[in-house]
Each structure stands twice: as structure tokens, then as C-alpha cells.
Motif scaffolding. Structure first.
Motif, mmCIF file in Angstrom:
data_model
loop_
_atom_site.group_PDB
_atom_site.id
_atom_site.type_symbol
_atom_site.label_atom_id
_atom_site.label_comp_id
_atom_site.label_asym_id
_atom_site.label_seq_id
_atom_site.Cartn_x
_atom_site.Cartn_y
_atom_site.Cartn_z
ATOM 1 N N GLY A 1 0.796 -1.208 0.000
ATOM 2 C CA GLY A 1 0.000 0.000 0.000
ATOM 3 C C GLY A 1 0.831 1.262 0.000
ATOM 4 N N PRO A 2 0.182 2.416 -0.179
ATOM 5 C CA PRO A 2 0.926 3.676 -0.275
ATOM 6 C C PRO A 2 1.658 4.043 1.009
ATOM 7 C CG PRO A 2 -1.442 4.072 -0.155
ATOM 8 C CD PRO A 2 -1.258 2.603 -0.370
ATOM 9 N N ARG A 3 1.124 3.642 2.154
ATOM 10 C CA ARG A 3 1.809 3.975 3.401
ATOM 11 C C ARG A 3 3.149 3.256 3.486
ATOM 12 N NH1 ARG A 3 -0.331 6.846 6.984
ATOM 13 N NH2 ARG A 3 -2.443 6.384 6.236
ATOM 14 N N MET A 4 3.157 1.980 3.134
ATOM 15 C CA MET A 4 4.411 1.226 3.143
ATOM 16 C C MET A 4 5.363 1.757 2.084
ATOM 17 S SD MET A 4 6.187 -1.151 4.497
ATOM 18 C CE MET A 4 7.600 -2.195 4.134
ATOM 19 N N LEU A 5 4.855 2.083 0.911
ATOM 20 C CA LEU A 5 5.722 2.646 -0.123
ATOM 21 C C LEU A 5 6.343 3.950 0.357
ATOM 22 C CD1 LEU A 5 6.870 2.600 -3.001
ATOM 23 C CD2 LEU A 5 4.821 3.842 -3.735
ATOM 24 N N GLY A 6 5.560 4.779 1.035
ATOM 25 C CA GLY A 6 6.107 6.020 1.559
ATOM 26 C C GLY A 6 7.231 5.768 2.547
ATOM 27 N N ARG A 7 7.079 4.755 3.388
ATOM 28 C CA ARG A 7 8.135 4.412 4.342
ATOM 29 C C ARG A 7 9.407 3.969 3.616
ATOM 30 N NH1 ARG A 7 6.235 -0.143 8.111
ATOM 31 N NH2 ARG A 7 8.258 0.289 9.102
#
Length: 247
Positions: free
Chosen positions: A170-176
Motif C-alpha cells: 500500500g501507499p503507506r508502506m511505499l512512503g516508508r
């Protein structure tokens, strides 16, 4: 020995080669098409560190695609390859893969063959979904998931589902993951941990330390020590000899 260069034929891609497996591969949001001793494999997106050496070989070459660019080319959602290294023949017909492996190996530099393969495949399948590039760019710039969702005109659930297919998570993990890469690039410049944390967008130095432990399996100090004095260190590894060849 490890070296890499931007691909002039495949936008956003990087061509690399290594004489031996590196030490560890760190998450970067990317996927690679690999040529290892005459075999074609795919390196999926990673959620944590992968030790090298699990795929044996003596000659390694690869094309690393920009985040979100590989699924259209491969014909497989990124989520199906999460934290995996698989033979290309598991995704495409075996006879086709054997023929392509021979063609790639016929070049003096297998990277050239991988680049030509990727360009030809893209001509058949069409370009990647432009949404993926917009999402990755927004997250790389440090924007919140909510801001990125609003920018691309999707609801939270739609963005999450589209991100799983494009990036593997998801985008949250990609952001991390992308923030980790920003931080490690700053650490390689010799900046102090507190300064790295501030510039990379962490809440504080403790937050930065926790994220490096969680995603890279090391500490900021150990990473900085391993990178100190190295020339051309691969962005994915805490040691200059690393590459995305195995995990």
C-alpha cells in the motif's frame, strides 16, 4: 565489483551488473529483471532486508525498473511477487524464456540484452499506468497518503488497491520505503543521524532509528560506518558490494 548506469532506452530504469552477490538488499520500491549465468529471474518488491547468496551464480546483470513500472511489462501484479525471487519461466512460457535468455546472453554485456528485451516487451504491452508514477512522486516528495490520494483523485481504498498491484504494498508502506531511501542517501553523504532524520522527514532521530531497524535490519550508525569512504555504493545496500541480484 558493482556498477550501474541509467538506461537510455527504458525511462526511469537503471542497468547494473556485479561480479558476485552483494551483502544485503534493502527495500527500494523497485522490481528487477535479472540475468544470472544464463537464467532470467524477477526480483519482486521488498518489505525488509534480503541477504545475498540465495540465488547462486558467478555473473549478475539486471535492469531495475522505477517503482510501479514492472507489472505492466511482466503481466503480473506486483503483490504476487512481494518479497520473492522467481524464475521468469514461472511467469511466461518456458520456451519463450529460454529463447529470450539466449538472446540476452548473446550480447557482450547482458545489460544491453535486458534493456532491449524490456523495450520490446513495453512496445507490446504498452507503458505502465501513469498513476503509479504520480503516486510514487508524491510519496517520494514526502506528501501524506491523504494528500496523494486527493491529488490523483482516488479514495483511500481505491488508492490502496491500485498500489498493491503497482508496487506490491500500500501507499503507506511505499512512503516508508521511499523515505528510507532518502535517509540512506543522506547518511552516505556523511550527515549526522539527527540531521538525516530532519531532512528525510522523520518525527525525530528515534523514529529514524526505528525505521532503519525495521526496514533495513541495521542501525543508522552501522549503515553509515559500512558506507563511509565507499565510491559508487549501491543505493540498495549498506555495503558498496551489494546489489539486487539475490535475496
Amino acid at each position: 565489483m558493482y556498477e550501474e548506469r541509467p538506461s537510455p532506452l527504458v525511462p526511469g530504469a537503471v542497468l547494473w551488473r556485479a561480479d558476485a552477490p552483494g551483502t544485503v538488499v534493502l527495500p527500494d520500491g523497485c522490481m528487477d529483471l535479472l540475468w544470472i549465468d544464463g537464467r532470467l529471474l524477477v526480483a519482486g518488491p521488498d518489505t525488509g532486508p534480503h541477504p545475498a547468496g540465495e540465488v547462486p551464480g558467478t555473473g549478475f546483470a539486471g535492469i531495475r525498473f522505477a517503482p510501479g513500472a514492472a507489472p505492466a511489462l511482466l503481466g503480473v501484479p506486483a503483490r504476487e511477487l512481494l518479497d520473492r525471487r522467481v524464475e521468469l519461466a514461472a511467469l511466461w512460457p518456458g520456451a519463450q524464456v529460454r529463447r529470450l535468455a539466449e538472446q540476452v546472453g548473446a550480447y557482450g554485456d547482458p545489460r544491453t540484452g535486458l534493456e532491449r528485451l524490456a523495450r520490446a516487451r513495453t512496445a507490446e504491452t504498452g507503458p505502465a499506468d501513469p498513476l503509479a508514477a504520480r503516486v510514487a512522486a508524491g510519496l517520494r516528495a514526502g506528501h501524506s497518503v491523504a494528500a496523494v490520494a486527493a491529488d490523483v483523485g482516488l479514495g483511500a481504498r481505491q488508492l490502496h488497491r491500485r498500489s498493491l498491484d503497482a508496487f506490491g504494498y500500500g501507499p503507506r508502506m511505499l512512503g516508508r520505503v521511499l523515505r528510507l531511501q532518502r535517509a540512506l542517501a543522506l547518511a552516505r553523504q556523511g550527515l549526522a543521524a539527527a540531521e538525516v532524520a530532519h531532512r528525510a522527514g522523520y518525527a525525530d532521530q528515534a523514529h529514524y532509528t526505528r525505521e532503519v531497524r525495521a526496514l533495513a535490519g541495521t542501525t543508522p550508525g552501522a549503515y553509515a560506518a559500512g558506507s563511509a569512504g565507499s565510491v559508487g555504493a549501491n543505493r540498495d545496500t549498506p555495503q558498496p558490494s551489494g546489489s539486487r541480484t539475490t535475496a
